[in-house]
Design a protein around this motif. Structure first.
Motif, PDB file in Angstrom:
ATOM      1  N   GLY A   1      10.182  -1.338   2.338  1.00 55.14           N
ATOM      2  CA  GLY A   1       9.104  -2.687   2.005  1.00 55.14           C
ATOM      3  C   GLY A   1       7.735  -2.359   2.963  1.00 55.14           C
ATOM      4  O   GLY A   1       6.683  -2.975   2.475  1.00 55.14           O
ATOM      5  N   GLY A   2       7.882  -1.895   3.972  1.00 53.07           N
ATOM      6  CA  GLY A   2       6.645  -1.630   4.884  1.00 53.07           C
ATOM      7  C   GLY A   2       5.637  -0.755   4.153  1.00 53.07           C
ATOM      8  O   GLY A   2       4.452  -0.719   4.178  1.00 53.07           O
ATOM      9  N   ILE A   3       6.203   0.365   3.430  1.00 51.37           N
ATOM     10  CA  ILE A   3       5.572   1.227   2.706  1.00 51.37           C
ATOM     11  C   ILE A   3       4.642   0.508   1.521  1.00 51.37           C
ATOM     12  O   ILE A   3       3.606   0.900   1.324  1.00 51.37           O
ATOM     13  N   ASP A   4       5.470  -0.213   0.826  1.00 54.60           N
ATOM     14  CA  ASP A   4       4.743  -1.197  -0.057  1.00 54.60           C
ATOM     15  C   ASP A   4       3.643  -2.008   0.274  1.00 54.60           C
ATOM     16  O   ASP A   4       2.869  -2.176  -0.360  1.00 54.60           O
ATOM     17  N   ALA A   5       3.934  -2.581   1.542  1.00 54.47           N
ATOM     18  CA  ALA A   5       3.111  -3.610   2.173  1.00 54.47           C
ATOM     19  C   ALA A   5       1.866  -2.587   2.467  1.00 54.47           C
ATOM     20  O   ALA A   5       0.692  -3.270   2.031  1.00 54.47           O
ATOM     21  N   VAL A   6       1.814  -1.496   2.941  1.00 58.04           N
ATOM     22  CA  VAL A   6       0.603  -0.624   3.359  1.00 58.04           C
ATOM     23  C   VAL A   6      -0.036  -0.290   2.023  1.00 58.04           C
ATOM     24  O   VAL A   6      -1.196  -0.448   2.062  1.00 58.04           O
ATOM     25  N   ARG A   7       0.706   0.094   1.125  1.00 62.59           N
ATOM     26  CA  ARG A   7       0.044   0.314  -0.393  1.00 62.59           C
ATOM     27  C   ARG A   7      -0.711  -0.853  -0.626  1.00 62.59           C
ATOM     28  O   ARG A   7      -1.743  -0.531  -1.258  1.00 62.59           O
ATOM     29  N   THR A   8      -0.264  -1.786  -0.750  1.00 62.10           N
ATOM     30  CA  THR A   8      -0.803  -3.101  -1.136  1.00 62.10           C
ATOM     31  C   THR A   8      -2.071  -3.577  -0.339  1.00 62.10           C
ATOM     32  O   THR A   8      -3.421  -3.652  -1.094  1.00 62.10           O
ATOM     33  N   ALA A   9      -1.988  -3.436   0.892  1.00 68.07           N
ATOM     34  CA  ALA A   9      -3.124  -3.781   1.642  1.00 68.07           C
ATOM     35  C   ALA A   9      -4.203  -2.798   1.981  1.00 68.07           C
ATOM     36  O   ALA A   9      -5.433  -3.321   2.081  1.00 68.07           O
ATOM     37  N   ALA A  10      -3.548  -1.743   1.824  1.00 71.81           N
ATOM     38  CA  ALA A  10      -4.846  -0.688   1.812  1.00 71.81           C
ATOM     39  C   ALA A  10      -5.793  -0.626   0.776  1.00 71.81           C
ATOM     40  O   ALA A  10      -6.911  -0.228   1.165  1.00 71.81           O
ATOM     41  N   ALA A  11      -5.558  -0.872  -0.115  1.00 71.77           N
ATOM     42  CA  ALA A  11      -6.373  -0.814  -1.423  1.00 71.77           C
ATOM     43  C   ALA A  11      -7.291  -1.893  -1.088  1.00 71.77           C
ATOM     44  O   ALA A  11      -8.688  -1.801  -1.728  1.00 71.77           O
ATOM     45  N   SER A  12      -7.111  -2.858  -0.552  1.00 76.83           N
ATOM     46  CA  SER A  12      -8.424  -4.007  -0.324  1.00 76.83           C
ATOM     47  C   SER A  12      -8.694  -4.090   0.915  1.00 76.83           C
ATOM     48  O   SER A  12      -9.368  -5.085   1.506  1.00 76.83           O
ATOM     49  N   ALA A  13      -8.182  -3.422   2.032  1.00 73.51           N
ATOM     50  CA  ALA A  13      -8.629  -3.534   3.335  1.00 73.51           C
ATOM     51  C   ALA A  13     -10.200  -3.121   3.549  1.00 73.51           C
ATOM     52  O   ALA A  13     -10.743  -2.262   2.981  1.00 73.51           O
ATOM     53  N   GLU A  14     -10.759  -3.840   4.344  1.00 72.84           N
ATOM     54  CA  GLU A  14     -12.160  -3.787   4.615  1.00 72.84           C
ATOM     55  C   GLU A  14     -12.411  -2.857   5.906  1.00 72.84           C
ATOM     56  O   GLU A  14     -11.201  -2.498   6.656  1.00 72.84           O
TER      57      GLU A  14
END
Length: 59
Positions: free
Chosen positions: A41-54
């Motif tokens: 789940g942590g990996i999924d969260a990083v994948r999701t957040a990294a795509a839109s991280a400023e």
């Protein structure tokens, strides 16, 4: 070679993941998780957040 997530178990029995660049260099390290599913789940969260991280330049 593409970046990859690597999951392992530490000395305390917790699951952790690292994100490795294509050259094998560790570029991110997770906290410890008691369950492997939580680490995934942590990996999924990083994948999701990294795509839109400023990018914030604090130099």
């Amino acid at each position: 070679m593409a970046a990859k997530f690597v999951i392992s178990k530490d000395a305390r029995g917790e699951f952790r993941f690292v994100l490795k660049a294509g050259n094998g260099e560790v570029i991110a390290t997770s906290e410890g998780y008691t369950a492997k599913a939580s680490a995934m789940g942590g990996i999924d969260a990083v994948r999701t957040a990294a795509a839109s991280a400023e990018v914030v330049d604090e130099s």
